[in-house]
Design a protein around this motif. Structure first.
Motif, short mmCIF file in Angstrom:
data_model
loop_
_atom_site.label_atom_id
_atom_site.label_comp_id
_atom_site.label_asym_id
_atom_site.label_seq_id
_atom_site.Cartn_x
_atom_site.Cartn_y
_atom_site.Cartn_z
N LYS A 1 -10.56 -1.04 -1.54
CA LYS A 1 -9.13 -0.79 -1.35
C LYS A 1 -8.41 -0.67 -2.69
O LYS A 1 -7.38 0.00 -2.78
N GLY A 2 -8.96 -1.31 -3.72
CA GLY A 2 -8.38 -1.25 -5.05
C GLY A 2 -8.82 -0.02 -5.84
O GLY A 2 -8.45 0.14 -6.99
N GLY A 3 -9.63 0.81 -5.21
CA GLY A 3 -10.07 2.05 -5.86
C GLY A 3 -11.23 1.87 -6.83
O GLY A 3 -11.58 2.80 -7.55
N GLU A 4 -11.82 0.69 -6.83
CA GLU A 4 -12.99 0.43 -7.69
C GLU A 4 -14.24 0.77 -6.87
O GLU A 4 -15.01 -0.10 -6.47
N CYS B 1 -12.04 -5.50 -0.89
CA CYS B 1 -10.88 -5.45 -1.79
C CYS B 1 -11.13 -4.51 -2.96
O CYS B 1 -10.20 -3.82 -3.39
N SER C 1 -0.40 -2.10 -5.64
CA SER C 1 -1.23 -2.57 -4.55
C SER C 1 -2.71 -2.60 -4.95
O SER C 1 -3.41 -3.59 -4.72
N LYS C 2 -3.17 -1.52 -5.58
CA LYS C 2 -4.57 -1.45 -6.00
C LYS C 2 -4.91 -2.54 -7.01
O LYS C 2 -5.98 -3.15 -6.93
N LYS C 3 -3.99 -2.81 -7.94
CA LYS C 3 -4.22 -3.86 -8.94
C LYS C 3 -4.37 -5.22 -8.24
O LYS C 3 -5.21 -6.03 -8.64
N VAL D 1 0.82 -1.23 0.00
CA VAL D 1 0.00 0.00 0.00
C VAL D 1 0.84 1.27 0.00
O VAL D 1 0.62 2.16 -0.81
#
Length: 172
Positions: free
Chosen positions: A75-78, A72, A48-50, A41
């Protein structure tokens, strides 16, 4: 298994693989990816996001892991996908947070209202000058036994004032 409880996911995964337990093997794999993403992170946020998104994809294959999928994805920005997953699980506060992060203000407002977080709901409405939605929310709680009547009166006045100022400034 003890290895899973000790967060030794790769070792646990091999054991479940040998035992032919596909669901637990996938759960270990998803947990392994999530753990890896957590470690990256700060140093490699993009990577990390991927990996968080990859973990979400793996968790999606495991029965009963909807919360892990949503976590997840967030945290992955989705954020939109995460918000939709949280909403499906009736986790409206979490859904609102994700939609807010994605700047999907009406969706965020609606989720916050459903969660009973009216202050957050109204802020999201005001973010896009959606005074109709704010008024609708306030109208829906006007006769509520649980909502503070003074709060409602204060917020109806504030909403009307914000709307009047907005329409005056835009000459609509």
């Amino acid at each position: 298994s003890q290895m899973f409880e000790r967060k030794q996911y790769s070792n646990a995964r091999l054991c479940y693989q040998r035992a032919g337990d596909g669901q637990m093997e996938k759960l270990c794999h998803g947990s392994e990816l999530e753990q890896e993403a957590e470690h990256l992170v700060l140093k490699q946020p993009i990577e990390s996001k991927k990996i968080f998104v990859k973990a979400a994809d793996v968790f999606a294959l495991v029965v009963g892991q909807a919360l892990s999928v949503a976590r997840c994805l967030e945290k992955g920005g989705e954020f939109v996908k995460a918000g939709q997953h949280y909403k499906e699980m009736n986790k409206c506060l979490e859904a609102g947070r994700c939609f807010q992060a994605a700047e999907k203000w009406q969706d965020a407002a609606t989720c916050y209202k459903e969660a009973g977080a009216m202050d957050h709901a109204l802020k999201c409405c005001y973010k896009v000058s959606d005074f109709d939605l704010a008024s609708l929310f306030l109208e829906s709680v006007k006769f509520s036994q649980t909502m503070d009547q003074e709060w409602i009166i204060k917020n109806v006045k504030e909403c009307n004032l914000k709307a009047a100022n907005f329409y005056h400034s835009t000459r609509n």
